[in-house]
Design a protein around this motif. Structure first.
Motif, PDB file in Angstrom:
ATOM      1  N   THR A  29       0.848  -1.257   0.062  1.00 46.64           N
ATOM      2  CA  THR A  29      -0.003  -0.145   0.023  1.00 46.64           C
ATOM      3  C   THR A  29       1.054   1.228  -0.084  1.00 46.64           C
ATOM      4  OG1 THR A  29      -0.199   0.004   2.349  1.00 46.64           O
ATOM      5  CG2 THR A  29      -1.790  -1.308   1.144  1.00 46.64           C
ATOM      6  N   GLU A  30       0.291   2.296  -0.330  1.00 42.00           N
ATOM      7  CA  GLU A  30       1.270   3.549  -0.311  1.00 42.00           C
ATOM      8  C   GLU A  30       2.014   3.911   0.981  1.00 42.00           C
ATOM      9  OE1 GLU A  30      -2.330   5.999  -0.739  1.00 42.00           O
ATOM     10  OE2 GLU A  30      -1.243   6.976  -2.665  1.00 42.00           O
ATOM     11  N   GLY A  31       3.413   4.210   0.617  1.00 40.67           N
ATOM     12  CA  GLY A  31       4.358   4.482   1.409  1.00 40.67           C
ATOM     13  C   GLY A  31       5.091   3.379   2.206  1.00 40.67           C
ATOM     14  N   GLU A  32       4.787   2.143   1.707  1.00 41.69           N
ATOM     15  CA  GLU A  32       5.542   0.964   2.197  1.00 41.69           C
ATOM     16  C   GLU A  32       6.708   0.842   1.213  1.00 41.69           C
ATOM     17  OE1 GLU A  32       2.421  -2.100   4.650  1.00 41.69           O
ATOM     18  OE2 GLU A  32       2.115  -2.116   2.319  1.00 41.69           O
ATOM     19  N   MET A  33       7.727   1.599   1.871  1.00 37.34           N
ATOM     20  CA  MET A  33       8.850   1.392   1.093  1.00 37.34           C
ATOM     21  C   MET A  33       9.746   0.181   1.162  1.00 37.34           C
ATOM     22  SD  MET A  33       8.722   4.375  -0.403  1.00 37.34           S
ATOM     23  CE  MET A  33      10.360   3.945  -1.332  1.00 37.34           C
ATOM     24  N   SER A  34       9.527  -0.532   2.007  1.00 33.94           N
ATOM     25  CA  SER A  34      10.403  -1.834   2.085  1.00 33.94           C
ATOM     26  C   SER A  34       9.778  -2.849   1.050  1.00 33.94           C
ATOM     27  CB  SER A  34       9.979  -2.422   3.375  1.00 33.94           C
ATOM     28  OG  SER A  34      10.774  -3.290   3.779  1.00 33.94           O
ATOM     29  N   LEU A  35       8.413  -3.015   0.853  1.00 34.53           N
ATOM     30  CA  LEU A  35       7.770  -3.651  -0.056  1.00 34.53           C
ATOM     31  C   LEU A  35       8.146  -3.148  -1.724  1.00 34.53           C
ATOM     32  CD1 LEU A  35       4.402  -4.279   1.269  1.00 34.53           C
ATOM     33  CD2 LEU A  35       6.100  -5.917   1.244  1.00 34.53           C
ATOM     34  N   GLU A  36       8.329  -1.864  -1.902  1.00 31.37           N
ATOM     35  CA  GLU A  36       8.655  -1.377  -2.959  1.00 31.37           C
ATOM     36  C   GLU A  36       9.982  -1.521  -3.459  1.00 31.37           C
ATOM     37  OE1 GLU A  36       7.072  -0.033  -5.347  1.00 31.37           O
ATOM     38  OE2 GLU A  36       8.558   1.009  -6.616  1.00 31.37           O
ATOM     39  N   GLN A  37      10.857  -1.634  -2.347  1.00 28.21           N
ATOM     40  CA  GLN A  37      12.278  -2.144  -2.173  1.00 28.21           C
ATOM     41  C   GLN A  37      12.198  -3.555  -2.743  1.00 28.21           C
ATOM     42  OE1 GLN A  37      14.130  -1.557   1.494  1.00 28.21           O
ATOM     43  NE2 GLN A  37      16.131  -2.202   0.857  1.00 28.21           N
ATOM     44  N   ALA A  38      11.438  -4.267  -2.105  1.00 30.56           N
ATOM     45  CA  ALA A  38      11.347  -6.052  -2.472  1.00 30.56           C
ATOM     46  C   ALA A  38      10.849  -6.043  -4.056  1.00 30.56           C
ATOM     47  CB  ALA A  38      10.418  -6.521  -1.547  1.00 30.56           C
ATOM     48  N   ARG A  39       9.996  -5.245  -4.397  1.00 28.40           N
ATOM     49  CA  ARG A  39       9.678  -5.275  -5.719  1.00 28.40           C
ATOM     50  C   ARG A  39      10.706  -5.098  -6.737  1.00 28.40           C
ATOM     51  NH1 ARG A  39       7.912  -2.665 -10.069  1.00 28.40           N
ATOM     52  NH2 ARG A  39       8.440  -0.700  -8.964  1.00 28.40           N
ATOM     53  N   VAL A  40      11.414  -4.065  -6.522  1.00 27.09           N
ATOM     54  CA  VAL A  40      12.264  -3.790  -7.365  1.00 27.09           C
ATOM     55  C   VAL A  40      13.659  -4.757  -7.382  1.00 27.09           C
ATOM     56  CG1 VAL A  40      14.340  -1.982  -7.824  1.00 27.09           C
ATOM     57  CG2 VAL A  40      11.977  -1.305  -7.342  1.00 27.09           C
ATOM     58  N   PHE A  41      14.131  -5.356  -6.125  1.00 27.27           N
ATOM     59  CA  PHE A  41      14.945  -6.070  -5.983  1.00 27.27           C
ATOM     60  C   PHE A  41      14.875  -7.385  -6.670  1.00 27.27           C
ATOM     61  CE2 PHE A  41      16.325  -9.605  -3.235  1.00 27.27           C
ATOM     62  CZ  PHE A  41      17.693  -9.607  -3.240  1.00 27.27           C
ATOM     63  N   SER A  42      13.613  -8.100  -6.351  1.00 25.93           N
ATOM     64  CA  SER A  42      13.049  -9.420  -6.940  1.00 25.93           C
ATOM     65  C   SER A  42      12.749  -9.287  -8.364  1.00 25.93           C
ATOM     66  CB  SER A  42      12.008  -9.810  -6.020  1.00 25.93           C
ATOM     67  OG  SER A  42      10.851  -8.722  -6.200  1.00 25.93           O
ATOM     68  N   THR A  43      12.263  -8.187  -9.002  1.00 24.52           N
ATOM     69  CA  THR A  43      12.040  -8.065 -10.215  1.00 24.52           C
ATOM     70  C   THR A  43      13.554  -8.001 -11.013  1.00 24.52           C
ATOM     71  OG1 THR A  43      10.251  -6.531  -9.935  1.00 24.52           O
ATOM     72  CG2 THR A  43      10.971  -6.674 -12.329  1.00 24.52           C
ATOM     73  N   ASN A  44      14.398  -7.368 -10.644  1.00 25.73           N
ATOM     74  CA  ASN A  44      15.681  -7.307 -11.320  1.00 25.73           C
ATOM     75  C   ASN A  44      16.363  -8.788 -11.246  1.00 25.73           C
ATOM     76  OD1 ASN A  44      15.283  -4.568 -11.748  1.00 25.73           O
ATOM     77  ND2 ASN A  44      16.521  -3.819 -10.187  1.00 25.73           N
ATOM     78  N   LEU A  45      16.395  -9.462 -10.211  1.00 23.06           N
ATOM     79  CA  LEU A  45      16.995 -10.527  -9.994  1.00 23.06           C
ATOM     80  C   LEU A  45      16.314 -11.700 -10.886  1.00 23.06           C
ATOM     81  CD1 LEU A  45      18.409 -10.910  -6.410  1.00 23.06           C
ATOM     82  CD2 LEU A  45      19.707 -10.406  -8.385  1.00 23.06           C
ATOM     83  N   LEU A  46      14.987 -11.604 -10.996  1.00 20.66           N
ATOM     84  CA  LEU A  46      14.068 -12.711 -11.630  1.00 20.66           C
ATOM     85  C   LEU A  46      14.717 -12.437 -13.229  1.00 20.66           C
ATOM     86  CD1 LEU A  46      10.984 -12.971  -9.457  1.00 20.66           C
ATOM     87  CD2 LEU A  46      12.699 -14.486  -9.967  1.00 20.66           C
ATOM     88  N   GLN A  47      14.656 -11.241 -13.431  1.00 21.75           N
ATOM     89  CA  GLN A  47      14.688 -10.963 -14.819  1.00 21.75           C
ATOM     90  C   GLN A  47      15.989 -11.434 -15.462  1.00 21.75           C
ATOM     91  OE1 GLN A  47      12.420  -9.533 -17.114  1.00 21.75           O
ATOM     92  NE2 GLN A  47      13.704 -10.393 -18.334  1.00 21.75           N
ATOM     93  N   LYS A  48      16.906 -11.007 -14.446  1.00 22.27           N
ATOM     94  CA  LYS A  48      18.414 -11.431 -14.884  1.00 22.27           C
ATOM     95  C   LYS A  48      18.686 -12.991 -14.965  1.00 22.27           C
ATOM     96  CE  LYS A  48      23.172 -10.554 -13.867  1.00 22.27           C
ATOM     97  NZ  LYS A  48      23.696 -12.027 -13.885  1.00 22.27           N
ATOM     98  N   LYS A  49      17.962 -13.562 -14.065  1.00 27.88           N
ATOM     99  CA  LYS A  49      17.995 -15.139 -14.251  1.00 27.88           C
ATOM    100  C   LYS A  49      17.129 -15.621 -15.361  1.00 27.88           C
ATOM    101  CE  LYS A  49      17.814 -16.398  -9.494  1.00 27.88           C
ATOM    102  NZ  LYS A  49      18.352 -17.899  -9.156  1.00 27.88           N
ATOM    103  N   LEU A  50      16.253 -14.756 -15.963  1.00 26.14           N
ATOM    104  CA  LEU A  50      15.486 -15.351 -17.146  1.00 26.14           C
ATOM    105  C   LEU A  50      16.355 -14.890 -18.376  1.00 26.14           C
ATOM    106  CD1 LEU A  50      12.809 -16.403 -17.156  1.00 26.14           C
ATOM    107  CD2 LEU A  50      12.033 -14.108 -17.738  1.00 26.14           C
ATOM    108  N   ASP A  51      17.143 -13.980 -18.274  1.00 29.08           N
ATOM    109  CA  ASP A  51      18.288 -13.503 -19.271  1.00 29.08           C
ATOM    110  C   ASP A  51      19.118 -14.527 -19.451  1.00 29.08           C
ATOM    111  OD1 ASP A  51      16.191 -11.653 -19.680  1.00 29.08           O
ATOM    112  OD2 ASP A  51      17.749  -9.831 -18.808  1.00 29.08           O
ATOM    113  N   ASP A  52      19.515 -14.848 -18.235  1.00 28.81           N
ATOM    114  CA  ASP A  52      20.994 -15.753 -18.236  1.00 28.81           C
ATOM    115  C   ASP A  52      20.310 -17.263 -18.721  1.00 28.81           C
ATOM    116  OD1 ASP A  52      22.181 -13.793 -17.409  1.00 28.81           O
ATOM    117  OD2 ASP A  52      22.508 -14.258 -15.639  1.00 28.81           O
TER     118      ASP A  52
END
Ligand code: LA6
Ligand code: MN
Ligand code: MN
Ligand code: MN
Ligand code: MN
Length: 591
Positions: free
Chosen positions: A201-224
């Motif tokens: 929900t709005e203002g939950e920075m830790s979750l936003e951080q989790a979203r960016v972190f996991s998205t990037n890593l998953l995308q990388k795994k997919l690309d690799d």
């Protein structure tokens, strides 16, 4: 008739369209209509060369599933032996759920039931289990916590309106407050974190951080290309559309197929999921047949050949919104509504001239037969079809509940037509709205308020005063759902709309206002969708006069929009992905 028009015509751009206009079926009722409509005073001074009197065309293809095809739908799964078998399996799964002593395995089971589309059969047991897990807080107390179980518990509990704190993820961060990079080694955990992060929900920075972190890593795994095929397909799918943004029923077919080849899923679950899918599909057939008989009787497809003929596409929206089998009648009614909206939207966006649409709006605002008299014949047909439907709907609610909603329905349609007319005016005058100006109109012109009003009146019993009042005031639940629908629609349809000629949509407004590229604008719109989702996700934690079912339907409308427009315009322009989805959801049973 043509030459008597006061407004100079632009050169005819679409020959096929021009011809259609002279088609006797489309000819206007009488020359009086023209004179009346042409003498209509316009509020703005339009430069003549900007005023487009030629009609546009959506170039919509005919439907893939015509009347005969739909009427021939048939299924053996109406036979009693199947429902009996399903009931037996339900009993077995209930035992599995309740006798499981490991809370984490219970959660996995619930997750599977949801993904397979059968959790609606276990609402009572699931609530009981989730409430207990929440109270006992096992997911954040146990010493051997892992990312997978924490994230799974977080997502399921929040989905059920239990607000677990985002702080449960602090455990997985280092001293700098960053997620531990080695979490990336555990793909299943990472995927679960990704899915959980969308409950933010709005203002939950830790979750936003989790979203960016996991998205990037998953995308990388997919690309690799380092994951096995099954895991890759799950990750690819989630990155495109996370679970929290996905409709349950239309999605379940894919997951049932994917699960069938897995050894770690209980075969009882798979058997139930397949059987349930086929049984429910058989009732979809009957509903679809009824809607298609109605559609044929209206003769709108012949009388308004410029409009989208999309019975099945309109129907599956409602499988997304109201997936429970018992909502057959509501689904039939809301499908008729969707069909009428789609046709009238085309009247405003594609075929109608500015003068005609102004008159149509006037007719809908006044509900006055004298105005109706002045409309061109094709609009009279459309108006009367709408009038009949509104009456049918209002009569049903009056009969069932003693509540008269006709004024409400007319008001919701009036609001829609005012927004449609505003967009038509912008288009014809070449006005380029700012994003803010656009959204102010466009969240209504997407018709979510009207759709949700119908859903509300059809599934709420008794209809409470407070809830009805919140509906009339366009509660945030409705606004947020409308925003997601609007923005997802714009992402999927605006490129076609611009080619044909239409008001700038969200993407174009942002480009015009900011001088941005298409890619930047699309990214921005996606960001706006995420914001609307944060607000939507927060609704489940608030006191509300609305039922849980209604709140879920409102979110499901946004979800279904993202599903429908995931690969471009799946509603009006046919695309192979959508055809495949429709075909497996409606036409093919699982063997
Ligand atoms: C989408 O078409 C459409 F038909 C809608 C009215 C959206 C809501 C969904 C329904 C009722 P289009 P516009 C099926 O992209 O003109 O033409 O609002 O909608 O962008
Ligand atoms: Mn064209
Ligand atoms: Mn429109
Ligand atoms: Mn349109
Ligand atoms: Mn659109």
């Amino acid at each position: 008739i043509m030459t008597s028009m006061a407004i100079p015509m632009k050169p005819v751009k679409h020959v096929h369209n021009f011809a259609a206009r002279r088609d006797p079926k489309l000819r206007l009722a009488s020359p009086t209509c023209w004179r009346q409509s042409c003498s209509l005073k316009l509020t703005t001074d339009y430069p003549c060369d900007q005023l487009q009197s030629t009609r546009r065309s959506g170039n919509y293809k005919p439907t893939l599933w015509d009347f005969e095809r739909i009427q021939s739908l048939n299924s053996v799964y109406t036979e009693e032996k199947y429902t009996t078998r399903a009931s037996e399996l339900v009993v077995q799964v209930k035992k599995l759920l309740l006798l499981e002593s490991n809370w984490f395995l219970q959660l996995e089971l619930i997750d599977d039931l949801q993904k397979l589309g059968v959790s609606y059969r276990f609402n009572h047991e699931i609530n009981q289990i989730l409430n207990r897990i929440y109270l006992e807080q096992k997911y954040c107390n146990n010493s051997e916590r892992d990312l997978y179980s924490t994230a799974l518990a977080f997502r399921l509990l929040r989905q059920h309106g239990l607000k677990v704190s985002q702080d449960v993820f602090d455990f997985f961060k280092n001293d700098e407050g960053e997620f531990e990079p080695n979490l990336g080694d555990n793909t299943k955990g990472l995927l679960q974190l990704y899915e959980a992060s969308f409950l933010l929900t709005e203002g939950e920075m830790s979750l936003e951080q989790a979203r960016v972190f996991s998205t990037n890593l998953l995308q990388k795994k997919l690309d690799d290309g380092i994951m096995d095929e099954y895991l890759s397909s799950l990750v690819r799918r989630s990155l495109e559309l996370p679970l929290h943004w996905s409709v349950q029923r239309p999605n379940s077919r894919w997951l049932i197929d994917a699960y069938t080849n897995r050894s770690d899923v209980n075969p009882i679950l798979i058997e139930l999921a397949k059987l349930d899918f086929n049984i429910v599909q058989a009732s979809y057939h009957e509903e679809l047949k009824e809607v298609s008989r109605w559609w044929k009787e209206t003769e709108l497809a012949e009388k308004l050949p410029f409009a989208r003929d999309r019975v099945v596409e309109n129907y599956i929206w409602n499988v997304g919104l109201l997936f429970q089998p018992q909502y057959g009648y509501p689904r039939i009614m809301t499908t008729k509504l969707f069909i009428l909206i789609t046709v009238i939207d085309d009247v405003f966006d594609v075929y109608g001239t500015l003068e005609e649409t102004e008159l149509f709006k006037k007719a809908i605002l006044s509900w006055d037969v004298e105005v109706l008299d002045q409309l061109p014949n094709y609009m009279q047909i459309c108006y009367m079809a709408l009038d009949s439907f509104i009456n049918e709907m209002a009569y049903h609610v009056l009969k069932e509940q003693g509540v008269l909603i006709i004024q409400d329905l007319r008001k919701f349609w009036a609001d829609l037509c005012v927004a449609y007319a505003k967009e038509a005016e912008w288009y014809h005058t070449g006005h380029k709205p700012t994003m803010e100006e656009y959204i102010d109109v466009a969240w209504i012109s997407i018709s979510a308020h009207l759709i949700l009003a119908h859903v509300f009146f059809l599934i709420t019993n008794p209809i409470g005063k407070e809830a009805a009042e919140s509906l009339r005031n366009y509660d945030d639940i409705i606004r947020n759902s409308a925003m997601i629908l609007r923005l997802a629609d714009d992402l999927g349809t605006s490129s076609y709309e611009m080619q044909r000629g239409d008001v700038p949509k969200a993407v174009e407004c942002y480009m015009n206002e900011m001088g941005a590229s298409v890619e930047e604008a699309r990214e921005h719109v996606k960001c706006m969708i995420r914001e609307a989702w944060m607000k939507t996700s927060a609704e489940r934690f608030k006191e509300s006069p609305f039922s849980k079912d209604f709140i879920r339907s409102a979110a499901d409308l946004g979800r279904h929009a993202q599903y429908m427009y995931q690969h471009g315009d799946g509603h009006g322009i046919r695309n192979p992905q959508m055809e495949e989805r429709i075909s497996t959801l409606i036409f093919q049973p699982i063997d």
